[in-house]
Design a protein around this motif. Structure first.
Motif, PDB file in Angstrom:
ATOM      1  N   TYR A  84       0.849  -1.179   0.000  1.00  0.00           N
ATOM      2  CA  TYR A  84       0.000   0.000   0.000  1.00  0.00           C
ATOM      3  C   TYR A  84       0.891   1.238   0.000  1.00  0.00           C
ATOM      4  CZ  TYR A  84      -3.654   3.230   1.628  1.00  0.00           C
ATOM      5  OH  TYR A  84      -4.550   4.263   1.755  1.00  0.00           O
ATOM      6  N   GLN A 242      -3.564   8.949   3.347  1.00  0.00           N
ATOM      7  CA  GLN A 242      -4.970   9.007   3.734  1.00  0.00           C
ATOM      8  C   GLN A 242      -5.436  10.397   4.141  1.00  0.00           C
ATOM      9  OE1 GLN A 242      -5.456   5.841   6.706  1.00  0.00           O
ATOM     10  NE2 GLN A 242      -6.294   4.569   5.074  1.00  0.00           N
ATOM     11  N   GLY A 271     -12.785  -8.543  -3.033  1.00  0.00           N
ATOM     12  CA  GLY A 271     -13.653  -7.387  -3.209  1.00  0.00           C
ATOM     13  C   GLY A 271     -13.310  -6.230  -2.309  1.00  0.00           C
ATOM     14  N   ALA A 272     -12.195  -5.561  -2.599  1.00  0.00           N
ATOM     15  CA  ALA A 272     -11.773  -4.392  -1.825  1.00  0.00           C
ATOM     16  C   ALA A 272     -11.318  -3.303  -2.779  1.00  0.00           C
ATOM     17  CB  ALA A 272     -10.656  -4.758  -0.854  1.00  0.00           C
ATOM     18  N   ARG A 273     -11.559  -2.062  -2.387  1.00  0.00           N
ATOM     19  CA  ARG A 273     -11.112  -0.940  -3.219  1.00  0.00           C
ATOM     20  C   ARG A 273      -9.598  -0.787  -3.176  1.00  0.00           C
ATOM     21  NH1 ARG A 273     -15.902   0.559  -0.856  1.00  0.00           N
ATOM     22  NH2 ARG A 273     -17.548   1.263  -2.287  1.00  0.00           N
ATOM     23  N   ASN A 274      -8.968  -1.249  -2.108  1.00  0.00           N
ATOM     24  CA  ASN A 274      -7.519  -1.175  -1.974  1.00  0.00           C
ATOM     25  C   ASN A 274      -6.944  -2.579  -1.772  1.00  0.00           C
ATOM     26  OD1 ASN A 274      -7.516   1.684  -2.091  1.00  0.00           O
ATOM     27  ND2 ASN A 274      -7.977   1.805   0.089  1.00  0.00           N
ATOM     28  N   SER A 291     -10.016  -3.096   7.708  1.00  0.00           N
ATOM     29  CA  SER A 291     -11.076  -2.672   6.792  1.00  0.00           C
ATOM     30  C   SER A 291     -11.008  -1.176   6.525  1.00  0.00           C
ATOM     31  CB  SER A 291     -12.445  -3.054   7.359  1.00  0.00           C
ATOM     32  OG  SER A 291     -12.564  -4.460   7.495  1.00  0.00           O
ATOM     33  N   LYS A 295     -10.869  -0.779   2.582  1.00  0.00           N
ATOM     34  CA  LYS A 295     -12.126  -0.277   2.016  1.00  0.00           C
ATOM     35  C   LYS A 295     -12.871  -1.375   1.246  1.00  0.00           C
ATOM     36  CE  LYS A 295     -11.150   3.953   3.321  1.00  0.00           C
ATOM     37  NZ  LYS A 295     -11.868   4.596   4.441  1.00  0.00           N
ATOM     38  N   LEU A 297     -15.753  -3.568  -0.554  1.00  0.00           N
ATOM     39  CA  LEU A 297     -16.940  -3.154  -1.292  1.00  0.00           C
ATOM     40  C   LEU A 297     -18.192  -3.422  -0.474  1.00  0.00           C
ATOM     41  CD1 LEU A 297     -15.977  -4.578  -4.800  1.00  0.00           C
ATOM     42  CD2 LEU A 297     -15.623  -2.262  -3.936  1.00  0.00           C
TER      43      LEU A 297
END
Length: 572
Positions: A84, A242, A271-274, A291, A295, A297
């Protein structure tokens, strides 16, 4: 006007039309259906079909129907999930320079300052800050300016000069240039070493000059700036990513940017935005804290976790709420999964009907259940000839046509030639085949599903995206394809197929007059010319492939028939 609901007759015939065959229907025996037995199924509040059933697996023993969560996550042989924040070092901003000096820049030895005095005394010079941090002004003496902010140096020097020249002297001081500084970068960076920059440059600038942080070893959450072996600042890049918070100290010669070793990490997929590899601030964190970074979905319902603990490897599969309190540790892999399949599907109605055109029904609903709730006007609707348009069937038809076209191209382009004349013929044939396949690939199949014959309607299970077509009653016959004047002709019960062709001007020179496609109102396509013409039929005259110029006559003819069945189109 007299409206009525559907009267469903016992099922005697059912077929799904495909592009692979011209035989559209076949017998299917079922129990008789009565209108009183047809009811719309109510959506279930429980999940009856679980797309994935996985449980905790510590002993590597799975029961029938269970799935090890480890199988859903990336294997060790797959490419690593990037950390990340790795994209912070993807740009080329290290080559961008800022013309203006930072107002918060601290004056350092070697900087040049422009100095003007006018009034009772006139003086102008560019002075350099010496190694002791002073500038020298005649009749005033040394003035210490080291570690003074650039936006405050004018006020400081003016105050010092006016202690000597108390009246009628004006002073203006401006920092002209700043001396570059040399900063060392070490730790898990791609290219550690010594780098030059401005004292006001950010830590990101120097890290980018060094190639960025090593994603496998370096920490994005603990970057120290050392001066004389003491930590003057500690930076967490997650705060910058962030919230936009970035500590920007003024660098000096000899400062060290130390990237600390990577802390505990957790890999996120699904299923995660990041979907990245996240570094933990603490040795353990809860699923709720992860989480906030990942992030997930809104559709996520379950979470799979794979990792190691003191008692050995494990894999867990839990609902999303339970995951919020789960304790995560270094090396864990997390899969966010949408495991609650929709129990409601959307179905559309087209053609001659009354009421709404869209219905949201339970996924177990069959055609009769829905038809019993659709109102029609029997004088306008041909309710004995309904058919479906199904996206999944259209996709399959498209794949089969594409496969036939690929096979045709291979047969033409790989055919051997025994002489120069035959080679020229092959080249011309290949050119014509390319034009034909290019146009054929643009055809979009309809995905017709034949569900009715002579008033009998098959009670098939509906699918997401189905369109129920209720044809309009019409007195017209559509004549198209290889005829001189494609047009609509009024239905005549005494007329034959040849009569309708004659009324459309007759065949063209390219027409295949031996086999003519007849598209019935229920979507069925027939090629037998001895069948009678009915109201609402479409007569489609297909083109003929010239056997004198084309060797692949059989393959092309088959594709033409496939397209006629799949899309009701006569492609030339």
């Amino acid at each position: 006007m007299n409206y009525t609901h559907w009267l469903l007759m016992p099922l005697t015939l059912f077929a799904i039309e495909t592009a692979a065959s011209t035989a559209n229907v076949g017998p299917l025996k079922t129990d008789n259906l009565t209108p009183s037995s047809l009811k719309v199924a109510q959506p279930s509040t429980q999940v009856l079909e679980q797309g994935l059933y996985a449980v905790e697996n510590r002993n590597n023993v799975l029961l029938p129907g269970e799935v090890d969560v480890q199988d859903l996550l990336p294997s060790s042989g797959e490419s690593q999930v990037p950390p990340y924040g790795a994209n912070l070092f993807a740009g080329g901003y290290e080559t961008e320079r800022v013309d203006d000096l930072n107002d918060n820049y601290l004056i350092a030895p070697g900087d040049k300052i422009n100095l003007w005095l006018w009034g009772a005394v006139n003086y102008s010079d560019i002075v350099t800050v010496d190694n002791q941090g002073n500038i020298f002004v005649p009749e005033v003496g040394p003035i210490k300016v080291a570690n003074v902010q650039a936006n405050q140096v004018n006020a400081l020097v003016t105050r010092k000069i006016k202690q000597v020249y108390t009246h009628n002297v004006n002073v203006y001081v401006n920092l002209l240039t700043a001396t570059p500084v040399s900063v060392y970068l070490t730790g898990p960076v791609i290219r550690p070493g010594q780098y030059a920059g401005m004292a006001s440059d950010s830590v990101l600038y120097f890290l980018k000059r060094a190639g960025g942080i090593d994603g496998e070893r370096g920490s994005y959450r603990e970057i120290q700036i050392l001066r004389n072996r003491k930590v003057i600042a500690s930076i967490d890049l997650y705060d910058f990513i962030q919230q936009g918070h970035l500590v920007s100290p003024s660098f000096k010669d000899g400062d060290v940017i130390l990237v600390k070793p990577q802390k505990a990490t957790i890999t996120v997929t699904g299923g995660a935005r990041n979907p990245f590899r996240f570094e933990l601030e603490n040795p353990t964190e809860t699923g709720n804290q992860l989480s906030a970074y990942a992030k997930p979905l809104a559709k996520v319902s379950h979470v799979g976790v794979v990792g190691n603990r003191h008692d050995g490897p494990f894999s867990l599969y839990m609902d999303y709420l339970a995951f919020q309190a789960f304790e995560l540790k270094d090396g864990d892999k997390v899969l966010f999964n949408d495991d609650l399949h929709a129990q409601v599907i959307d179905v559309q109605v087209s053609g001659s009907y009354l009421g709404p055109s869209y219905f949201a029904v339970d996924k177990r609903t069959r055609l009769h259940d829905l038809l019993s709730n659709i109102e029609i006007d029997p004088k306008l609707a041909n309710y004995q000839s309904i058919y479906l348009l199904r996206p999944s069937v259209a996709q399959k038809q498209k794949e089969m046509i594409e496969e036939s076209l690929n096979r045709l191209e291979r047969s033409v382009f790989t055919a051997p030639a025994s002489s120069d004349g035959e080679a020229a013929i092959r080249a011309k044939e290949a050119e014509m085949v390319m034009l034909f396949t290019e146009r054929a690939r643009q055809i979009q199949p309809l995905g017709k599903v034949i569900v009715s014959d002579q008033g009998a309607v098959a009670n098939i299970l509906l699918e997401q995206g189905d369109t129920i077509v209720i044809p309009n009653k019409t007195d017209l016959i559509q004549v198209g394809g290889e005829v001189l004047m494609p047009q609509a002709v009024v239905y005549n019960p005494e007329a034959t197929l040849d009569d309708y062709i004659a009324w459309a001007g007759g065949f063209t020179d390219r027409a295949e007059d031996n086999r003519i496609a007849i598209v019935r109102a229920n979507g069925l396509v027939e090629f037998e010319s001895n069948h009678s013409i009915q109201q609402g039929d479409q007569i489609l005259v297909l083109p003929k492939v010239d056997t004198k110029t084309m060797q692949s006559v059989k393959d092309i003819t088959q594709i033409i028939y496939q397209i006629a069945v799949a899309a009701n189109v006569a492609i030339k």
